[in-house]
Design a protein around this motif. Structure first.
Motif, PDB file in Angstrom:
ATOM      1  N   GLY A 238      35.335  16.284 -18.710  1.00 38.28           N
ATOM      2  CA  GLY A 238      36.070  15.148 -19.264  1.00 38.28           C
ATOM      3  C   GLY A 238      36.233  14.010 -18.283  1.00 38.28           C
ATOM      4  O   GLY A 238      36.812  12.976 -18.606  1.00 38.28           O
ATOM      5  N   GLY A 239      35.683  14.168 -17.071  1.00 38.62           N
ATOM      6  CA  GLY A 239      35.802  13.139 -16.040  1.00 38.62           C
ATOM      7  C   GLY A 239      34.709  12.098 -16.073  1.00 38.62           C
ATOM      8  O   GLY A 239      34.635  11.243 -15.197  1.00 38.62           O
ATOM      9  N   GLY A 240      33.841  12.159 -17.073  1.00 39.27           N
ATOM     10  CA  GLY A 240      32.816  11.132 -17.227  1.00 39.27           C
ATOM     11  C   GLY A 240      31.591  11.335 -16.359  1.00 39.27           C
ATOM     12  O   GLY A 240      30.993  10.365 -15.880  1.00 39.27           O
ATOM     13  N   LYS A 241      31.172  12.585 -16.180  1.00 41.12           N
ATOM     14  CA  LYS A 241      29.989  12.862 -15.341  1.00 41.12           C
ATOM     15  C   LYS A 241      28.734  12.207 -15.907  1.00 41.12           C
ATOM     16  O   LYS A 241      27.937  11.647 -15.165  1.00 41.12           O
ATOM     17  CB  LYS A 241      29.775  14.376 -15.215  1.00 41.12           C
ATOM     18  N   SER A 242      28.547  12.306 -17.223  1.00 39.74           N
ATOM     19  CA  SER A 242      27.305  11.809 -17.819  1.00 39.74           C
ATOM     20  C   SER A 242      27.139  10.304 -17.609  1.00 39.74           C
ATOM     21  O   SER A 242      26.010   9.814 -17.431  1.00 39.74           O
ATOM     22  CB  SER A 242      27.243  12.154 -19.308  1.00 39.74           C
ATOM     23  N   LEU A 243      28.245   9.571 -17.606  1.00 40.49           N
ATOM     24  CA  LEU A 243      28.142   8.127 -17.390  1.00 40.49           C
ATOM     25  C   LEU A 243      27.646   7.791 -15.990  1.00 40.49           C
ATOM     26  O   LEU A 243      27.079   6.722 -15.767  1.00 40.49           O
ATOM     27  CB  LEU A 243      29.495   7.461 -17.618  1.00 40.49           C
ATOM     28  N   CYS A 244      27.840   8.706 -15.043  1.00 41.06           N
ATOM     29  CA  CYS A 244      27.416   8.462 -13.663  1.00 41.06           C
ATOM     30  C   CYS A 244      25.898   8.400 -13.525  1.00 41.06           C
ATOM     31  O   CYS A 244      25.388   7.853 -12.545  1.00 41.06           O
ATOM     32  CB  CYS A 244      27.985   9.534 -12.733  1.00 41.06           C
ATOM     33  N   PHE A 245      25.170   8.972 -14.502  1.00 45.50           N
ATOM     34  CA  PHE A 245      23.717   8.782 -14.477  1.00 45.50           C
ATOM     35  C   PHE A 245      23.227   7.937 -15.653  1.00 45.50           C
ATOM     36  O   PHE A 245      22.206   7.260 -15.555  1.00 45.50           O
ATOM     37  CB  PHE A 245      22.955  10.120 -14.420  1.00 45.50           C
ATOM     38  N   GLN A 246      23.962   7.932 -16.758  1.00 42.73           N
ATOM     39  CA  GLN A 246      23.518   7.138 -17.901  1.00 42.73           C
ATOM     40  C   GLN A 246      23.609   5.645 -17.633  1.00 42.73           C
ATOM     41  O   GLN A 246      22.693   4.885 -17.971  1.00 42.73           O
ATOM     42  CB  GLN A 246      24.333   7.511 -19.144  1.00 42.73           C
ATOM     43  N   LEU A 247      24.696   5.200 -17.006  1.00 38.78           N
ATOM     44  CA  LEU A 247      24.846   3.771 -16.749  1.00 38.78           C
ATOM     45  C   LEU A 247      23.834   3.233 -15.739  1.00 38.78           C
ATOM     46  O   LEU A 247      23.225   2.192 -15.979  1.00 38.78           O
ATOM     47  CB  LEU A 247      26.271   3.456 -16.312  1.00 38.78           C
ATOM     48  N   PRO A 248      23.608   3.897 -14.591  1.00 41.00           N
ATOM     49  CA  PRO A 248      22.556   3.379 -13.703  1.00 41.00           C
ATOM     50  C   PRO A 248      21.168   3.466 -14.330  1.00 41.00           C
ATOM     51  O   PRO A 248      20.301   2.645 -14.032  1.00 41.00           O
ATOM     52  CB  PRO A 248      22.669   4.264 -12.458  1.00 41.00           C
ATOM     53  N   ALA A 249      20.958   4.448 -15.212  1.00 41.28           N
ATOM     54  CA  ALA A 249      19.665   4.536 -15.902  1.00 41.28           C
ATOM     55  C   ALA A 249      19.429   3.289 -16.748  1.00 41.28           C
ATOM     56  O   ALA A 249      18.301   2.780 -16.832  1.00 41.28           O
ATOM     57  CB  ALA A 249      19.611   5.793 -16.775  1.00 41.28           C
ATOM     58  N   ILE A 250      20.500   2.788 -17.380  1.00 41.35           N
ATOM     59  CA  ILE A 250      20.401   1.572 -18.181  1.00 41.35           C
ATOM     60  C   ILE A 250      20.173   0.355 -17.273  1.00 41.35           C
ATOM     61  O   ILE A 250      19.374  -0.532 -17.589  1.00 41.35           O
ATOM     62  CB  ILE A 250      21.688   1.362 -19.005  1.00 41.35           C
ATOM     63  N   ALA A 251      20.851   0.323 -16.142  1.00 42.69           N
ATOM     64  CA  ALA A 251      20.823  -0.845 -15.252  1.00 42.69           C
ATOM     65  C   ALA A 251      19.535  -0.945 -14.446  1.00 42.69           C
ATOM     66  O   ALA A 251      19.127  -2.054 -14.071  1.00 42.69           O
ATOM     67  CB  ALA A 251      22.022  -0.792 -14.311  1.00 42.69           C
ATOM     68  N   MET A 252      18.884   0.183 -14.169  1.00 46.30           N
ATOM     69  CA  MET A 252      17.713   0.191 -13.282  1.00 46.30           C
ATOM     70  C   MET A 252      16.408   0.117 -14.079  1.00 46.30           C
ATOM     71  O   MET A 252      16.359   0.479 -15.256  1.00 46.30           O
ATOM     72  CB  MET A 252      17.722   1.464 -12.425  1.00 46.30           C
TER      73      MET A 252
END
Length: 295
Positions: free
Chosen positions: A41-55
């Motif tokens: 529930g600490g948002g682990k998936s966003l830690c790779f999903q967001l940079p994947a979108i940005a890069m």
């Protein structure tokens, strides 16, 4: 980092973890190897999903469970993010098309199991992909001290031989100090690099109830009014028995285990996610990483 701030504000409202996520995402974008330890529930998936979108390029996400892949890809697609998964439910032609899209299309995230990394077909296509970074989810599985050791996780570091300059992010909510060190060693981190948040969850509690009748206790703790629940048992037989027992008494339940075919498992999961089924009686084949707020 303004764009990252905007993405975090858009996709993640919990300020408690946002500063930590930003730190992790910066390291991923800088192509650093990083181990992120965050609670469920600490948002682990966003830690790779967001940079994947940005890069630029595509992020390869190594994930241990079919249910977990399906859940995350479904949610990404609902947000308009082009993503895909490869697993045993797909035919070779379907896999071919997905891998081609990863090379020539606009796919941002591809989810695969660690076992898939041994496939000659995957490796040949991987060589041609523009890889942004590798994300290793449920990374405790790599460790000989982990509770769910899977030998195929040891093959992940072989990807460095093909693309030596790619960065890795490993993520878990389950790691002892020994496992933390072991994960980084097994993935051949250039240097040890860990970001950690307390695993304490104020909204969770544990109770041990001693009783001569587990089924009576179970019924007393379940609601017939649509509350979403998971009941874990040790065997496939118990999954069926307890689900049938509950259904005869007016509960809306079904069962899930590795012996059910892939098409049925997908439908069972979708029905539960969409609140068509309230209660899942399952082995530990179900539930890892499933994001459902009302469980």
């Amino acid at each position: 980092m303004q764009n990252i701030d905007k993405l975090l504000l858009k996709h993640w409202k919990h300020k408690k973890f946002r500063h930590l996520q930003k730190e992790i995402i910066k390291k991923v974008i800088n192509k650093e190897d990083i181990l992120a330890l965050l609670p469920t529930g600490g948002g682990k998936s966003l830690c790779f999903q967001l940079p994947a979108i940005a890069m630029e390029g595509i992020c390869i996400v190594i994930s241990p469970l079919i249910a977990l892949m399906q859940d995350q890809v479904t949610k990404l697609k609902s947000l308009g993010i082009i993503s895909a998964y490869i697993n045993s439910t797909l035919k070779k032609r379907e896999i071919d098309i997905i891998l081609d899209n990863c090379i020539y299309g606009k796919t941002k995230l591809l989810y695969v199991s660690p076992e898939r990394l041994k496939s000659k077909l995957f490796i040949e296509r991987f060589k041609k992909m523009n890889i942004s970074f590798i994300a290793v989810d449920e990374a405790h599985c790599i460790s000989q001290w982990g509770y769910d050791f899977r030998p195929s996780y040891l093959n992940i570091a072989e990807l460095r031989k093909i693309k030596p300059n790619i960065g890795f992010i490993a993520l878990t909510a389950t790691a002892t100090p020994k496992v933390v060190i072991d994960i980084q060693n097994k993935l051949l981190f250039k240097k040890h690099n860990t970001v950690q948040k307390s695993f304490y969850r104020h909204n969770l509690s544990y109770r041990v109830i001693r009783s001569d009748s587990k089924l009576d206790i179970l019924r007393n703790n379940l609601s017939k009014q649509g509350e979403s629940s998971i009941i874990y048992v040790r065997s496939r037989r118990k999954c069926v028995e307890i689900s049938e027992y509950l259904n005869k008494r007016g509960y809306n339940s079904t069962y899930y285990h590795a012996g059910i075919n892939n098409k049925q498992r997908k439908q069972i999961q979708e029905n539960w996610i969409n609140n068509k089924t309230n209660i899942i009686v399952a082995t530990n084949a179900f539930g890892m990483g499933i994001d459902k707020a009302n469980v």
